[in-house]
Design a protein around this motif. Structure first.
Motif, short mmCIF file in Angstrom:
data_model
loop_
_atom_site.label_atom_id
_atom_site.label_comp_id
_atom_site.label_asym_id
_atom_site.label_seq_id
_atom_site.Cartn_x
_atom_site.Cartn_y
_atom_site.Cartn_z
N THR A 298 38.06 55.54 35.77
CA THR A 298 38.66 56.70 34.69
C THR A 298 38.08 58.01 34.81
OG1 THR A 298 39.05 54.85 33.06
CG2 THR A 298 38.88 57.15 32.31
N GLN B 141 43.30 55.47 28.60
CA GLN B 141 43.08 54.08 28.51
C GLN B 141 43.06 53.54 26.97
OE1 GLN B 141 39.29 53.41 30.53
NE2 GLN B 141 39.00 51.34 29.81
N ASP C 124 46.28 54.91 32.89
CA ASP C 124 45.08 54.36 32.69
C ASP C 124 45.21 53.06 32.17
OD1 ASP C 124 42.34 53.64 32.95
OD2 ASP C 124 41.65 55.54 32.25
N GLU C 125 45.15 51.71 32.96
CA GLU C 125 45.33 50.72 32.41
C GLU C 125 46.69 50.35 31.40
OE1 GLU C 125 41.90 48.81 30.98
OE2 GLU C 125 40.36 49.52 32.47
MG MG Z 1 38.37 53.28 32.44
#
Ligand code: MG
Ligand code: ATP
Lengths: 357, 293, 255
Positions: C43, C85, C176-177
């Protein structure tokens, strides 16, 4: 199950989107236009005061409701607007020039507040606006050569192109048209990308920045617009007070503005207007309640504060969306009548989200 | 009066007033650290303590020390009740809701105080004798010295409490992380009430020390503003942070009053508040952490 | 074809070397996945790329323009969009409003035009709306259009965030994810969307992902990170069979 009551995108961009609110605005505007023919002088004056409050609270709503910059010091803008206007009028400047100067000065003051609090948010912002307003009040009081200090100054009558708007009925129409213009401007703002950017700022600065929104600039715009509108209200308000002193724009006024926004519901124009009506009528209401109290405490300031406080507590605890939020629920129920589901507005679970600074 | 003596005296006055501001700020900090609530009713709790102290000592004729103790106790109780009855209901809601709620409580409390005691001004005696003390060639009023001493003792006691006692450590854990504290079997709800009572008691002590310097009237709550300024400058951070920032503000205020003009005293304080925030947006003791994403 | 290049990126937090000399290349029409255990610094890398935090050292290029250290909004204007995220949506606005804000970087009218609702402002409002409607249909979010985001399920919220990023018509999309917290079906759908976006619409995708199934299905290239450094680069099978990567994940479900 999903219902779309609209038929084209333009329906969504129109100012009046839902049939019921169209009806509401039509009735409200019609009533406002014609009621001075039937109501008494007292109510005409009272209504103009509410219109002006409406302007002020819409101004507050732009920064607090839309951009989430919750301030506790909007009385500063009201005061500076009122003083600028009164001083310029007193110096012989024509009404329209004077009032636009007041608006400009307040917009600048807004930018100033934005600059000194740009890097602050949440709690620190709220506290610094409170201090800012105290400082402004203090300056208004001690800059005697300009403002007449705590003695106050007289506000000349509003005269536009030779026509006096001092009579209660003329002043009524003056403030009504001012309010309608402000409502239209604010509504335009809300449906524009800039207006949405303010909302973005309120809910997540990081995400807003990642969409290309310049956070600092947008905050300044929010404070400038908010200051301008509030200052406009302040300038108009000076004509109701006739004789302005710094105390007229103290912390209590700031908190009344906040209270109105909460009662009406933050973040919508209708909410701001409802708030203005309630706050405008509150003194009347309080005197009615006080008439029921024993004589010994009837004339004290204590009960007023208790009632203001209790109303504020009540709204935060039981109707955090304000009266407008309540109306939305009723409206939704009416529109979807046999199909209404309680769950539409059921509370979604909220998690304790730290706002630690 | 020689310049140096005037300077030292205003310094001492500044320190004593600043100590009181620091205590008020501490009242904010304690509650904020454990619940993220800024209690805008603190000024009115403080005002209540002064009025209660006046009623007990002047109206009922109790000895002043007893009246003071009782007033502290009553204020502390009131603060705890406010938390239990109202504030604890909206834990977890946005900060804005807390600000409004405690403002509402402040109005109500102020209104009730006005109803009970009226708007007249009264004066309250200090615990300290009304004499002058000679300290290192400088004359100081005993009252001022007493304020500084009481504050010192209180701050040391609090430091000991938070660092060494079980309950104090539990409260610290609460300030760090409520969930973790809960999992560590700390009775979170009771602990928070305890914090509110402590905060109320500290505000009462500040109020009872301040009232003899000013007058007891319904504007007394306004010192809350100074307390807030101090709490922000000290980043709502710690006991020493609040006290340090308090003394800074008190000294700035006194020096501005003596060397500039009494009229500009508050303005200078406001200006230094904004100046400090411009350089340290999170206060003097705040870290640099932005929100993590 | 534009490239997003990162060279020698470092991000230190005090003594902690969260990112230590990371270099990578992302191309348009390709999907680059970053994998790695918690706290690997993934991140932090994309926060530095998107301007949320100024890196300690290193350079980021978009095409041949250096964008290191530009403000986040400037980088977004250049056509890099991202998701977060932990989902950073505008909670109290509707799905439509959220997605429409993606259009902000194409805003051309002045505030004044907007305040007075001049024709130019109206035209732009319709454009923003059209862009958002396309996204709503593409991601099949139409039935949520007017719902407030705060009441929606996690999966839908992730979709809305993706939609908001897409509405800005980016040349690079950083995720992010994106699959964390999604159901199996939602993850499958996401895979198709990502392939389509890269292959048919030419968007370059840089994504952080823990779900190795998804990564091996969609990613053209994979980078494995640990403790701020790059462990391995290559295709998904290559990285998965890399000895260092296996060791780093030892005991976890990936092996
Ligand atoms: Mg992360
Ligand atoms: N703002 C910050 N201040 C201090 N340390 C930070 C900050 N942001 C990240 N870190 C630290 O940097 C390291 C890398 O964090 P990062 O969030 O990039 O990991 P990640 O690979 O995304 O992990 P995850 O899979 O859990 O999301 C961690 O040790 C984290 O604690």
């Amino acid at each position: 199950m999903y219902f779309d009551f609209k038929t084209s995108y333009n329906d969504d961009i129109r100012l009046i989107r839902r049939p019921l609110s169209g009806l509401f605005y039509a009735i409200a505007f019609g009533t406002a236009l014609f009621s001075p023919l039937v109501i008494s002088e007292f109510y005409i004056t009272e209504s103009s005061a509410i219109f002006v409050l409406g302007i002020i609270i819409i101004g507050y709503m732009i920064s607090a409701g839309m951009a989430g910059l919750v301030g506790l010091g909007h009385a500063a803008f009201v005061g500076v607007g009122a003083y600028t206007h009164a001083i310029l009028l007193g110096a012989g400047v024509p009404f329209l020039i004077s009032i636009f100067s007041a608006i400009a000065v307040c917009a600048l003051l807004g930018v100033m507040l934005a600059v000194i609090s740009l890097r602050l948010s949440g709690l620190y912002l709220a506290i610094s606006t409170l201090i800012f307003a105290l400082a402004v009040e203090h300056i208004l009081g001690s800059w005697e050569t300009l403002t007449g200090g705590y003695e106050g100054i007289l506000v000349p009558d509003p005269i536009i192109f030779g026509t006096s708007f001092a009579s209660s009925i003329n002043y009524y129409y003056l403030t009504l048209s001012a309010l309608v213009s402000v409502i239209i401007l604010a509504a335009n703002l809300m449906r524009s990308l800039s207006g949405r950017a303010l909302i973005g700022l309120r809910d997540s600065e990081q995400a807003a920045a990642s969409l290309g929104i310049n956070v600092l600039k947008t905050k300044s715009v929010a404070f400038a617009l908010s200051g301008a509108v509030t200052g406009f209200g302040g300038a108009l308000m000076s004509h109701q007070i006739f004789f302005i002193t710094p105390e007229a724009f103290n912390m209590m006024l700031s908190l009344q503005i906040v209270l109105a926004a909460v009662i009406g519901g933050l973040g919508s124009i209708t909410g701001a207007l409802i708030g203005a009506v309630v706050i405008g009528w509150m003194p009347e209401l309080i005197s009615q309640i006080k008439a029921l109290l024993p004589v010994s405490i009837r004339y004290q300031p204590g009960p007023d504060l208790v009632i203001y406080g209790a109303v504020l507590i009540g709204f935060v605890l039981f109707e955090p969306l304000g009266l407008y939020g309540r109306w939305k629920k009723i409206e939704n129920w009416l529109l979807t009548f046999p199909l209404d589901r309680k769950a539409t507005f059921a509370k979604t679970r909220t998690y304790m989200k730290s706002e630690r600074v | 009066m020689p310049d140096i003596e005037l300077f030292v005296q205003s310094l001492a006055n500044g320190v004593s007033v600043g100590a009181i501001y620091g205590l008020i700020a501490l009242g904010f900090v304690l509650v904020y650290k454990s619940t993220e609530v800024v209690n805008f009713a603190l000024g009115d709790l403080l005002m209540f303590s002064a009025f209660a102290g006046w009623s007990l000592s002047v109206a009922l004729g109790w000895p002043i020390w007893l009246a003071v103790l009782a007033a502290i106790f009553l204020t502390s109780l009131l603060s705890g009740i406010i938390n239990e009855a109202v504030v604890s209901r909206i834990i977890g809601q946005p900060q804005f809701a807390h600000i409004l709620l405690t403002l509402g409580i402040a109005f109500t409390l102020r209104g009730l105080i006005l109803l009970i005691w009226g708007a007249d001004q009264r004066s309250l005696d200090s615990l300290a004798p009304d004499t002058l003390l000679e300290v290192a060639g400088i004359t100081l009023r005993a009252e001022r010295v007493q304020i500084i001493l009481i504050t010192l003792v209180l701050v040391i006691a609090l430091q000991f409490f938070f660092r060494k006692t079980r309950f104090g450590l539990a409260l610290q854990a609460l300030g760090e992380n409520q969930m973790a504290a809960y999992l560590m079997a700390i009775p979170v709800r009771r602990a928070i009430s305890g914090i509110w009572m402590l905060s109320g008691a500290i505000a009462a002590i500040a109020g009872l020390m301040l009232a003899p310097l000013l007058l007891v009237d319904t504007n007394l709550w306004l010192v809350m503003v100074k307390g807030l300024i101090v709490a922000v400058m000290g980043s709502f951070h710690s006991v020493p942070g609040a006290l340090g920032a308090g003394i800074l503000v008190g000294v700035i205020e006194q020096l501005a009053g003596v060397y500039l003009d009494a009229e500009y005293r508050d303005l200078v304080v406001y200006a230094s508040f904004f100046a400090i925030l411009a350089v340290f947006p999170k206060g003097l003791f705040g870290g640099q952490s932005a929100k993590k994403v | 074809m534009m490239k997003l290049r990162v060279a020698g990126l470092k991000q230190y937090f005090g003594g902690l070397k969260a990112v230590d000399t990371v270099s990578l290349d992302a191309k348009q029409s390709e999907i680059l996945a970053i994998i790695g255990p918690n706290g690997a610094g993934k991140t932090t890398v994309i926060n530095a790329i998107t301007g949320l935090r100024k890196p300690t050292a290193g350079t980021v290029w978009l095409g041949d323009k250096t964008i290191t250290g530009l403000a986040a909004n400037r980088i977004a204007e250049l056509g890099i969009a991202r998701t977060f995220q932990n989902i950073e949506l505008f909670e109290h606005a509707s799905v439509l409003d959220n997605i429409q804000l993606g259009f902000y970087r194409h805003r051309k009218v002045t505030l004044c035009a907007e305040l007075f609702n001049l024709p130019s402002a109206r035209a732009e409002a319709v454009n923003a709306r059209l862009a958002a409607e396309k996204i709503l249909h593409y991601l099949d979010l139409v039935s949520w259009r007017d719902k407030a985001v705060s009441g929606l399920s996690y999966g839908i919220r992730k979709q809305v965030e993706l939609g908001r990023a897409l509405c800005s018509a980016p040349s690079f999309l950083i995720l992010d994810e994106p699959a964390s917290g999604l159901t199996r079906e939602e993850t499958l759908d996401l895979g198709y969307f990502l392939r389509d976006l890269a292959k048919n619409r030419g968007i370059g995708i840089l994504m952080i992902e823990h779900d190795m199934g998804l990564v091996s299905r969609v990613a053209d290239h994979v980078i494995a990170m640990n403790e701020g450094r790059i462990l391995a680069k290559g295709s998904a099978p290559e990285v998965q069979s890399n000895a260092d990567v296996i060791e780093c994940y030892l005991g976890s479900e990936m092996v």
